[in-house]
Motif scaffolding. Structure first.
Motif, PDB file in Angstrom:
ATOM      1  N   ARG A   1       0.833  -1.204   0.000  1.00 48.34           N
ATOM      2  CA  ARG A   1       0.000   0.000   0.000  1.00 48.34           C
ATOM      3  C   ARG A   1       0.868   1.254   0.000  1.00 48.34           C
ATOM      4  NH1 ARG A   1      -5.326  -0.455   0.531  1.00 48.34           N
ATOM      5  NH2 ARG A   1      -6.218  -2.438   1.204  1.00 48.34           N
ATOM      6  N   PHE A   2       1.991   1.189   0.703  1.00 53.04           N
ATOM      7  CA  PHE A   2       2.902   2.332   0.696  1.00 53.04           C
ATOM      8  C   PHE A   2       3.464   2.551  -0.707  1.00 53.04           C
ATOM      9  CE2 PHE A   2       7.265   4.040   1.120  1.00 53.04           C
ATOM     10  CZ  PHE A   2       6.947   5.288   1.654  1.00 53.04           C
ATOM     11  N   ALA A   3       3.816   1.472  -1.394  1.00 51.18           N
ATOM     12  CA  ALA A   3       4.334   1.588  -2.757  1.00 51.18           C
ATOM     13  C   ALA A   3       3.283   2.196  -3.683  1.00 51.18           C
ATOM     14  CB  ALA A   3       4.775   0.218  -3.268  1.00 51.18           C
ATOM     15  N   ALA A   4       2.016   1.780  -3.514  1.00 55.21           N
ATOM     16  CA  ALA A   4       0.941   2.346  -4.335  1.00 55.21           C
ATOM     17  C   ALA A   4       0.738   3.824  -4.020  1.00 55.21           C
ATOM     18  CB  ALA A   4      -0.349   1.560  -4.096  1.00 55.21           C
ATOM     19  N   LEU A   5       0.863   4.174  -2.750  1.00 58.77           N
ATOM     20  CA  LEU A   5       0.747   5.583  -2.358  1.00 58.77           C
ATOM     21  C   LEU A   5       1.843   6.415  -3.006  1.00 58.77           C
ATOM     22  CD1 LEU A   5      -0.270   7.984  -0.680  1.00 58.77           C
ATOM     23  CD2 LEU A   5       1.059   7.095   1.254  1.00 58.77           C
ATOM     24  N   MET A   6       3.051   5.904  -3.044  1.00 57.54           N
ATOM     25  CA  MET A   6       4.155   6.641  -3.653  1.00 57.54           C
ATOM     26  C   MET A   6       3.870   6.945  -5.118  1.00 57.54           C
ATOM     27  SD  MET A   6       6.567   7.360  -1.469  1.00 57.54           S
ATOM     28  CE  MET A   6       8.023   7.627  -2.481  1.00 57.54           C
ATOM     29  N   THR A   7       3.243   6.006  -5.810  1.00 57.28           N
ATOM     30  CA  THR A   7       2.890   6.227  -7.216  1.00 57.28           C
ATOM     31  C   THR A   7       1.901   7.386  -7.353  1.00 57.28           C
ATOM     32  OG1 THR A   7       3.255   3.890  -7.761  1.00 57.28           O
ATOM     33  CG2 THR A   7       1.879   5.161  -9.272  1.00 57.28           C
ATOM     34  N   ARG A   8       0.907   7.413  -6.483  1.00 57.36           N
ATOM     35  CA  ARG A   8      -0.087   8.484  -6.527  1.00 57.36           C
ATOM     36  C   ARG A   8       0.518   9.820  -6.090  1.00 57.36           C
ATOM     37  NH1 ARG A   8      -5.839   7.579  -4.242  1.00 57.36           N
ATOM     38  NH2 ARG A   8      -6.154   9.295  -5.713  1.00 57.36           N
ATOM     39  N   LEU A   9       1.410   9.764  -5.104  1.00 52.92           N
ATOM     40  CA  LEU A   9       2.046  10.992  -4.630  1.00 52.92           C
ATOM     41  C   LEU A   9       2.852  11.669  -5.730  1.00 52.92           C
ATOM     42  CD1 LEU A   9       3.249   9.972  -1.054  1.00 52.92           C
ATOM     43  CD2 LEU A   9       1.594  11.760  -1.599  1.00 52.92           C
ATOM     44  N   ARG A  10       3.493  10.868  -6.549  1.00 54.98           N
ATOM     45  CA  ARG A  10       4.289  11.436  -7.655  1.00 54.98           C
ATOM     46  C   ARG A  10       3.403  12.241  -8.598  1.00 54.98           C
ATOM     47  NH1 ARG A  10       6.867   6.300  -6.989  1.00 54.98           N
ATOM     48  NH2 ARG A  10       9.003   6.597  -6.193  1.00 54.98           N
ATOM     49  N   LYS A  11       2.191  11.762  -8.826  1.00 51.92           N
ATOM     50  CA  LYS A  11       1.273  12.470  -9.717  1.00 51.92           C
ATOM     51  C   LYS A  11       0.827  13.804  -9.107  1.00 51.92           C
ATOM     52  CE  LYS A  11      -0.500   8.175 -11.752  1.00 51.92           C
ATOM     53  NZ  LYS A  11      -1.688   7.302 -11.941  1.00 51.92           N
ATOM     54  N   VAL A  12       0.516  13.790  -7.814  1.00 52.02           N
ATOM     55  CA  VAL A  12       0.098  15.023  -7.159  1.00 52.02           C
ATOM     56  C   VAL A  12       1.275  15.993  -7.091  1.00 52.02           C
ATOM     57  CG1 VAL A  12      -0.727  16.034  -5.000  1.00 52.02           C
ATOM     58  CG2 VAL A  12      -1.712  13.906  -5.830  1.00 52.02           C
ATOM     59  N   ALA A  13       2.458  15.475  -6.742  1.00 58.28           N
ATOM     60  CA  ALA A  13       3.654  16.327  -6.676  1.00 58.28           C
ATOM     61  C   ALA A  13       3.909  17.006  -8.014  1.00 58.28           C
ATOM     62  CB  ALA A  13       4.858  15.496  -6.233  1.00 58.28           C
ATOM     63  N   GLN A  14       3.777  16.252  -9.083  1.00 58.44           N
ATOM     64  CA  GLN A  14       3.992  16.817 -10.418  1.00 58.44           C
ATOM     65  C   GLN A  14       2.953  17.887 -10.719  1.00 58.44           C
ATOM     66  OE1 GLN A  14       3.674  13.978 -13.625  1.00 58.44           O
ATOM     67  NE2 GLN A  14       4.795  15.256 -15.060  1.00 58.44           N
ATOM     68  N   ALA A  15       1.725  17.667 -10.278  1.00 63.52           N
ATOM     69  CA  ALA A  15       0.662  18.632 -10.557  1.00 63.52           C
ATOM     70  C   ALA A  15       0.902  19.962  -9.853  1.00 63.52           C
ATOM     71  CB  ALA A  15      -0.683  18.047 -10.136  1.00 63.52           C
ATOM     72  N   VAL A  16       1.608  19.943  -8.724  1.00 65.10           N
ATOM     73  CA  VAL A  16       1.871  21.188  -7.988  1.00 65.10           C
ATOM     74  C   VAL A  16       3.352  21.587  -8.100  1.00 65.10           C
ATOM     75  CG1 VAL A  16      -0.067  20.948  -6.394  1.00 65.10           C
ATOM     76  CG2 VAL A  16       2.126  19.891  -5.820  1.00 65.10           C
ATOM     77  N   ASP A  17       3.973  21.123  -9.184  1.00 68.91           N
ATOM     78  CA  ASP A  17       5.354  21.519  -9.516  1.00 68.91           C
ATOM     79  C   ASP A  17       6.348  21.119  -8.428  1.00 68.91           C
ATOM     80  OD1 ASP A  17       4.511  22.719 -11.904  1.00 68.91           O
ATOM     81  OD2 ASP A  17       3.954  24.537 -10.828  1.00 68.91           O
ATOM     82  N   ARG A  18       6.220  19.889  -7.937  1.00 71.13           N
ATOM     83  CA  ARG A  18       7.143  19.365  -6.933  1.00 71.13           C
ATOM     84  C   ARG A  18       7.833  18.126  -7.488  1.00 71.13           C
ATOM     85  NH1 ARG A  18       5.105  20.351  -1.900  1.00 71.13           N
ATOM     86  NH2 ARG A  18       7.111  19.679  -1.073  1.00 71.13           N
ATOM     87  N   ASP A  19       9.008  17.822  -6.953  1.00 68.69           N
ATOM     88  CA  ASP A  19       9.731  16.608  -7.317  1.00 68.69           C
ATOM     89  C   ASP A  19       9.649  15.615  -6.158  1.00 68.69           C
ATOM     90  OD1 ASP A  19      10.619  17.583  -9.791  1.00 68.69           O
ATOM     91  OD2 ASP A  19      12.283  18.638  -8.829  1.00 68.69           O
ATOM     92  N   LEU A  20       9.601  14.314  -6.517  1.00 72.52           N
ATOM     93  CA  LEU A  20       9.608  13.264  -5.511  1.00 72.52           C
ATOM     94  C   LEU A  20      10.601  12.191  -5.914  1.00 72.52           C
ATOM     95  CD1 LEU A  20       8.505  11.833  -3.014  1.00 72.52           C
ATOM     96  CD2 LEU A  20       6.633  10.950  -4.401  1.00 72.52           C
TER      97      LEU A  20
END
Length: 340
Positions: A321-340
Protein backbone atom coordinates in the motif's frame (compact mmCIF):
# COMPACT_ATOMS: atom_id res chain seq x y z
CA UNK A 1 14.00 43.77 17.20
CA UNK A 2 16.19 43.10 14.16
CA UNK A 3 19.23 45.10 13.16
CA UNK A 4 19.51 45.15 9.38
CA UNK A 5 23.07 45.85 8.33
CA UNK A 6 23.90 47.78 5.18
CA UNK A 7 25.02 45.73 2.20
CA UNK A 8 28.39 47.47 2.44
CA UNK A 9 28.82 46.79 6.19
CA UNK A 10 32.25 45.45 7.10
CA UNK A 11 32.98 42.51 9.38
CA UNK A 12 34.29 44.92 11.99
CA UNK A 13 31.02 46.88 11.90
CA UNK A 14 28.98 43.70 12.34
CA UNK A 15 31.14 42.68 15.28
CA UNK A 16 30.74 46.17 16.73
CA UNK A 17 26.95 45.88 16.67
CA UNK A 18 27.05 42.42 18.25
CA UNK A 19 29.40 43.65 20.96
CA UNK A 20 27.08 46.56 21.74
CA UNK A 21 24.09 44.19 22.01
CA UNK A 22 26.03 41.97 24.43
CA UNK A 23 27.02 45.00 26.47
CA UNK A 24 23.33 45.86 26.81
CA UNK A 25 22.71 42.43 28.35
CA UNK A 26 21.05 41.02 25.24
CA UNK A 27 22.03 38.17 22.92
CA UNK A 28 22.75 38.73 19.19
CA UNK A 29 21.96 36.10 16.56
CA UNK A 30 23.06 36.94 13.04
CA UNK A 31 21.98 35.55 9.70
CA UNK A 32 23.85 36.29 6.50
CA UNK A 33 21.30 36.59 3.71
CA UNK A 34 21.90 36.90 0.01
CA UNK A 35 22.41 40.68 0.19
CA UNK A 36 22.91 41.69 3.81
CA UNK A 37 23.27 40.50 7.40
CA UNK A 38 20.36 40.60 9.83
CA UNK A 39 21.04 40.50 13.58
CA UNK A 40 18.26 39.47 15.94
CA UNK A 41 18.36 41.12 19.36
CA UNK A 42 17.02 38.55 21.81
CA UNK A 43 16.27 39.07 25.48
CA UNK A 44 14.05 41.07 27.81
CA UNK A 45 14.19 44.64 26.49
CA UNK A 46 11.44 46.14 28.64
CA UNK A 47 11.14 49.95 28.71
CA UNK A 48 14.59 50.34 27.11
CA UNK A 49 13.23 49.40 23.71
CA UNK A 50 13.20 52.83 22.10
CA UNK A 51 16.50 53.90 23.64
CA UNK A 52 18.21 50.67 22.61
CA UNK A 53 16.84 50.94 19.07
CA UNK A 54 18.17 54.51 18.79
CA UNK A 55 21.61 53.50 20.04
CA UNK A 56 21.86 50.59 17.64
CA UNK A 57 20.59 52.66 14.70
CA UNK A 58 23.45 55.12 15.27
CA UNK A 59 26.17 52.50 15.03
CA UNK A 60 28.37 52.32 11.88
CA UNK A 61 27.13 49.90 9.21
CA UNK A 62 23.53 49.79 10.42
CA UNK A 63 20.92 50.41 7.73
CA UNK A 64 17.72 50.14 9.75
CA UNK A 65 16.12 48.75 12.89
CA UNK A 66 13.06 46.56 12.36
CA UNK A 67 10.72 45.98 15.31
CA UNK A 68 9.03 42.58 15.61
CA UNK A 69 5.94 42.05 17.73
CA UNK A 70 5.86 38.26 17.53
CA UNK A 71 7.44 36.42 20.46
CA UNK A 72 9.32 34.03 18.17
CA UNK A 73 12.34 35.63 16.52
CA UNK A 74 14.85 33.18 15.05
CA UNK A 75 12.16 30.98 13.54
CA UNK A 76 10.47 33.92 11.79
CA UNK A 77 10.52 34.85 8.11
CA UNK A 78 11.55 38.37 9.10
CA UNK A 79 14.84 37.05 10.45
CA UNK A 80 15.49 34.62 7.59
CA UNK A 81 13.39 35.27 4.46
CA UNK A 82 14.75 32.29 2.53
CA UNK A 83 13.78 28.70 3.33
CA UNK A 84 16.01 26.60 5.57
CA UNK A 85 17.27 23.53 3.71
CA UNK A 86 18.42 20.55 5.79
CA UNK A 87 20.65 17.83 4.39
CA UNK A 88 20.80 14.41 6.04
CA UNK A 89 23.17 12.13 4.12
CA UNK A 90 21.53 11.91 0.66
CA UNK A 91 18.16 13.21 1.84
CA UNK A 92 17.29 16.91 1.49
CA UNK A 93 14.39 18.52 3.34
CA UNK A 94 13.07 21.95 2.44
CA UNK A 95 14.54 22.49 -1.04
CA UNK A 96 11.19 22.31 -2.83
CA UNK A 97 11.26 18.56 -3.38
CA UNK A 98 9.18 16.08 -1.38
CA UNK A 99 10.97 14.00 1.27
CA UNK A 100 9.48 10.67 2.30
CA UNK A 101 10.24 9.35 5.80
CA UNK A 102 8.78 5.90 6.36
CA UNK A 103 9.13 2.85 8.54
CA UNK A 104 7.58 1.08 11.52
CA UNK A 105 6.14 2.86 14.53
CA UNK A 106 8.27 0.64 16.77
CA UNK A 107 11.34 -1.46 16.11
CA UNK A 108 10.12 -4.90 17.17
CA UNK A 109 12.69 -7.27 15.70
CA UNK A 110 15.52 -7.39 13.20
CA UNK A 111 13.37 -9.25 10.67
CA UNK A 112 10.46 -6.80 10.96
CA UNK A 113 12.72 -3.74 10.68
CA UNK A 114 14.79 -4.98 7.75
CA UNK A 115 11.78 -6.16 5.76
CA UNK A 116 10.16 -2.76 6.23
CA UNK A 117 13.37 -0.82 5.50
CA UNK A 118 13.97 -2.69 2.24
CA UNK A 119 10.36 -2.15 1.17
CA UNK A 120 10.17 1.58 1.85
CA UNK A 121 13.53 2.19 0.18
CA UNK A 122 12.42 0.28 -2.90
CA UNK A 123 9.27 2.40 -3.02
CA UNK A 124 11.24 5.66 -2.88
CA UNK A 125 11.57 6.68 0.77
CA UNK A 126 14.80 8.50 1.56
CA UNK A 127 14.66 8.44 5.39
CA UNK A 128 13.93 5.43 7.62
CA UNK A 129 11.79 6.08 10.68
CA UNK A 130 11.49 3.70 13.63
CA UNK A 131 10.93 3.98 17.36
CA UNK A 132 13.41 2.48 19.82
CA UNK A 133 12.01 4.34 22.85
CA UNK A 134 8.22 4.55 22.83
CA UNK A 135 6.14 6.95 24.95
CA UNK A 136 2.90 5.07 25.65
CA UNK A 137 -0.24 6.21 27.43
CA UNK A 138 -0.41 2.94 29.35
CA UNK A 139 2.56 1.78 31.45
CA UNK A 140 1.66 -1.79 30.44
CA UNK A 141 1.99 -1.19 26.69
CA UNK A 142 5.12 -2.05 24.68
CA UNK A 143 7.76 0.57 25.50
CA UNK A 144 10.22 -0.25 22.71
CA UNK A 145 13.47 -2.22 22.52
CA UNK A 146 15.38 0.85 23.72
CA UNK A 147 19.18 0.48 23.28
CA UNK A 148 18.80 -2.76 21.34
CA UNK A 149 16.39 -0.98 19.00
CA UNK A 150 18.97 1.73 18.36
CA UNK A 151 21.54 -0.90 17.40
CA UNK A 152 19.09 -2.48 14.96
CA UNK A 153 18.36 0.92 13.42
CA UNK A 154 22.08 1.57 12.99
CA UNK A 155 22.43 -1.83 11.31
CA UNK A 156 19.52 -1.06 8.99
CA UNK A 157 21.20 2.21 8.06
CA UNK A 158 24.39 0.37 7.13
CA UNK A 159 22.44 -2.13 5.03
CA UNK A 160 20.16 0.32 3.19
CA UNK A 161 22.10 3.58 3.26
CA UNK A 162 19.00 5.39 4.55
CA UNK A 163 19.47 7.97 7.32
CA UNK A 164 17.63 7.23 10.55
CA UNK A 165 15.05 9.29 12.43
CA UNK A 166 14.02 8.11 15.89
CA UNK A 167 12.53 9.64 19.02
CA UNK A 168 14.42 10.74 22.10
CA UNK A 169 12.35 11.18 25.25
CA UNK A 170 14.74 12.20 28.02
CA UNK A 171 17.63 14.68 28.23
CA UNK A 172 19.97 12.08 29.73
CA UNK A 173 19.46 9.80 26.71
CA UNK A 174 20.13 12.38 24.01
CA UNK A 175 23.80 11.45 23.70
CA UNK A 176 22.99 7.74 23.34
CA UNK A 177 20.31 8.29 20.69
CA UNK A 178 22.47 10.82 18.81
CA UNK A 179 25.21 8.20 18.46
CA UNK A 180 22.89 6.12 16.24
CA UNK A 181 20.32 8.54 14.77
CA UNK A 182 20.74 11.12 12.01
CA UNK A 183 17.62 13.06 13.02
CA UNK A 184 16.38 13.37 16.60
CA UNK A 185 12.61 13.31 16.90
CA UNK A 186 10.83 15.19 19.69
CA UNK A 187 7.39 13.67 20.10
CA UNK A 188 4.09 15.47 20.70
CA UNK A 189 4.19 14.81 24.44
CA UNK A 190 7.61 16.48 24.74
CA UNK A 191 7.09 19.54 22.55
CA UNK A 192 7.30 21.74 25.66
CA UNK A 193 9.89 19.70 27.54
CA UNK A 194 12.28 22.64 27.59
CA UNK A 195 15.21 20.82 29.21
CA UNK A 196 15.01 18.23 26.44
CA UNK A 197 14.81 20.93 23.76
CA UNK A 198 17.92 22.62 25.15
CA UNK A 199 19.75 19.29 25.21
CA UNK A 200 18.96 18.34 21.60
CA UNK A 201 20.11 21.82 20.56
CA UNK A 202 23.52 20.97 22.00
CA UNK A 203 23.66 17.59 20.25
CA UNK A 204 24.12 19.20 16.83
CA UNK A 205 21.88 16.75 14.96
CA UNK A 206 18.83 17.88 12.95
CA UNK A 207 15.66 17.85 15.06
CA UNK A 208 12.16 16.89 13.95
CA UNK A 209 9.76 18.67 16.30
CA UNK A 210 6.23 17.30 16.39
CA UNK A 211 3.30 19.52 17.27
CA UNK A 212 1.67 18.81 20.61
CA UNK A 213 -1.90 17.56 20.75
CA UNK A 214 -3.10 20.90 22.17
CA UNK A 215 -0.25 23.16 21.07
CA UNK A 216 -0.97 26.38 19.20
CA UNK A 217 1.20 27.30 16.24
CA UNK A 218 2.79 30.12 18.25
CA UNK A 219 3.63 27.78 21.13
CA UNK A 220 5.04 25.27 18.65
CA UNK A 221 7.30 27.89 17.05
CA UNK A 222 8.47 29.04 20.47
CA UNK A 223 9.48 25.45 21.23
CA UNK A 224 11.48 25.47 18.00
CA UNK A 225 12.98 28.76 19.17
CA UNK A 226 14.54 26.91 22.12
CA UNK A 227 16.47 24.71 19.70
CA UNK A 228 17.52 27.53 17.38
CA UNK A 229 18.56 29.82 20.21
CA UNK A 230 20.62 26.92 21.57
CA UNK A 231 22.73 26.99 18.42
CA UNK A 232 21.01 24.37 16.26
CA UNK A 233 19.37 25.88 13.14
CA UNK A 234 18.29 22.52 11.68
CA UNK A 235 14.72 22.06 12.87
CA UNK A 236 11.95 20.32 10.95
CA UNK A 237 8.36 20.98 12.05
CA UNK A 238 5.94 18.04 11.90
CA UNK A 239 2.16 18.49 11.92
CA UNK A 240 0.72 15.28 13.40
CA UNK A 241 -2.83 16.22 14.34
CA UNK A 242 -4.44 18.06 17.24
CA UNK A 243 -7.06 16.99 19.75
CA UNK A 244 -10.56 18.33 19.06
CA UNK A 245 -14.10 17.24 19.89
CA UNK A 246 -14.02 14.80 16.94
CA UNK A 247 -13.58 11.14 17.89
CA UNK A 248 -14.07 9.39 14.54
CA UNK A 249 -10.36 9.80 13.84
CA UNK A 250 -7.53 9.55 16.36
CA UNK A 251 -6.76 13.27 15.99
CA UNK A 252 -7.74 16.09 13.65
CA UNK A 253 -4.97 16.60 11.10
CA UNK A 254 -4.58 20.38 10.86
CA UNK A 255 -3.46 20.92 7.28
CA UNK A 256 -4.21 24.63 7.74
CA UNK A 257 -0.93 24.66 9.64
CA UNK A 258 1.11 23.98 6.51
CA UNK A 259 0.42 27.24 4.60
CA UNK A 260 0.31 29.20 7.86
CA UNK A 261 3.77 27.96 8.83
CA UNK A 262 5.07 28.58 5.33
CA UNK A 263 4.11 32.21 5.82
CA UNK A 264 5.42 32.60 9.36
CA UNK A 265 8.64 30.59 9.35
CA UNK A 266 11.56 29.54 7.17
CA UNK A 267 11.72 26.06 8.73
CA UNK A 268 10.69 23.02 6.65
CA UNK A 269 7.29 21.48 7.42
CA UNK A 270 6.38 17.81 7.15
CA UNK A 271 3.09 16.04 7.89
CA UNK A 272 2.38 12.77 9.70
CA UNK A 273 -0.97 11.46 8.37
CA UNK A 274 -0.56 8.17 10.25
CA UNK A 275 -0.94 9.72 13.70
CA UNK A 276 -3.17 12.46 12.35
CA UNK A 277 -5.87 10.00 11.33
CA UNK A 278 -5.10 6.84 13.32
CA UNK A 279 -6.56 4.68 10.55
CA UNK A 280 -4.60 3.30 7.59
CA UNK A 281 -7.51 3.76 5.19
CA UNK A 282 -7.39 7.55 5.65
CA UNK A 283 -3.62 7.92 5.45
CA UNK A 284 -3.46 8.01 1.66
CA UNK A 285 -6.03 10.79 1.24
CA UNK A 286 -4.43 13.00 3.87
CA UNK A 287 -0.94 12.35 2.51
CA UNK A 288 -2.06 13.51 -0.93
CA UNK A 289 -3.74 16.56 0.59
CA UNK A 290 -0.63 17.42 2.59
CA UNK A 291 1.50 17.48 -0.56
CA UNK A 292 -1.05 19.69 -2.32
CA UNK A 293 -1.02 22.01 0.73
CA UNK A 294 2.74 22.51 0.36
CA UNK A 295 4.30 20.13 2.87
CA UNK A 296 8.03 19.54 2.42
CA UNK A 297 7.69 15.87 3.30
CA UNK A 298 5.67 13.09 4.88
CA UNK A 299 6.26 10.83 7.88
CA UNK A 300 4.38 7.56 7.36
CA UNK A 301 4.20 4.35 9.37
CA UNK A 302 4.69 1.10 7.47
CA UNK A 303 4.57 -2.45 8.88
CA UNK A 304 4.71 -5.82 7.05
CA UNK A 305 2.00 -7.23 9.35
CA UNK A 306 0.03 -4.39 10.93
CA UNK A 307 -2.37 -6.80 12.59
CA UNK A 308 0.56 -8.16 14.62
CA UNK A 309 2.22 -4.79 15.37
CA UNK A 310 3.13 -4.09 18.98
CA UNK A 311 2.15 -0.42 18.58
CA UNK A 312 -0.09 1.58 16.25
CA UNK A 313 -0.94 -1.28 13.88
CA UNK A 314 -4.31 0.21 12.85
CA UNK A 315 -2.63 3.30 11.35
CA UNK A 316 0.24 1.49 9.61
CA UNK A 317 0.31 0.82 5.87
CA UNK A 318 1.42 -2.50 4.48
CA UNK A 319 4.47 -2.21 2.17
CA UNK A 320 2.42 -2.77 -0.98
CA UNK A 321 0.00 0.00 0.00
CA UNK A 322 2.90 2.33 0.70
CA UNK A 323 4.33 1.59 -2.76
CA UNK A 324 0.94 2.35 -4.34
CA UNK A 325 0.75 5.58 -2.36
CA UNK A 326 4.16 6.64 -3.65
CA UNK A 327 2.89 6.23 -7.22
CA UNK A 328 -0.09 8.48 -6.53
CA UNK A 329 2.05 10.99 -4.63
CA UNK A 330 4.29 11.44 -7.65
CA UNK A 331 1.27 12.47 -9.72
CA UNK A 332 0.10 15.02 -7.16
CA UNK A 333 3.65 16.33 -6.68
CA UNK A 334 3.99 16.82 -10.42
CA UNK A 335 0.66 18.63 -10.56
CA UNK A 336 1.87 21.19 -7.99
CA UNK A 337 5.35 21.52 -9.52
CA UNK A 338 7.14 19.37 -6.93
CA UNK A 339 9.73 16.61 -7.32
CA UNK A 340 9.61 13.26 -5.51
Amino acid sequence: MFVVMAASATEAEVLGVKSHILAEGMTPYDHAGAERIVIAVVGEVGPRKQVLASRLAALPGVETITPISRPFKLTSREFRPEDTVIRVLDAVIGDGSLTMMAGPCSVESREQLFETADAVKAAGATVLRGGAFKPRTSPYAFQGLEAEGLKLLAEAKRETGLPIITEVMEPERVELVAEHADVLQIGARNVQNFSLLRRVAEAGKPVLLKRGMSTTIQEWLLSAEYVLSGGNPNVILCERGIRTFETTTRFTLDLNAVPVLKKLTHLPVVVDPSHGTGHWEYVESMALAAVAAGADGLLIEVHPKPEEALSDGPQSLKPERFAALMTRLRKVAQAVDRDL
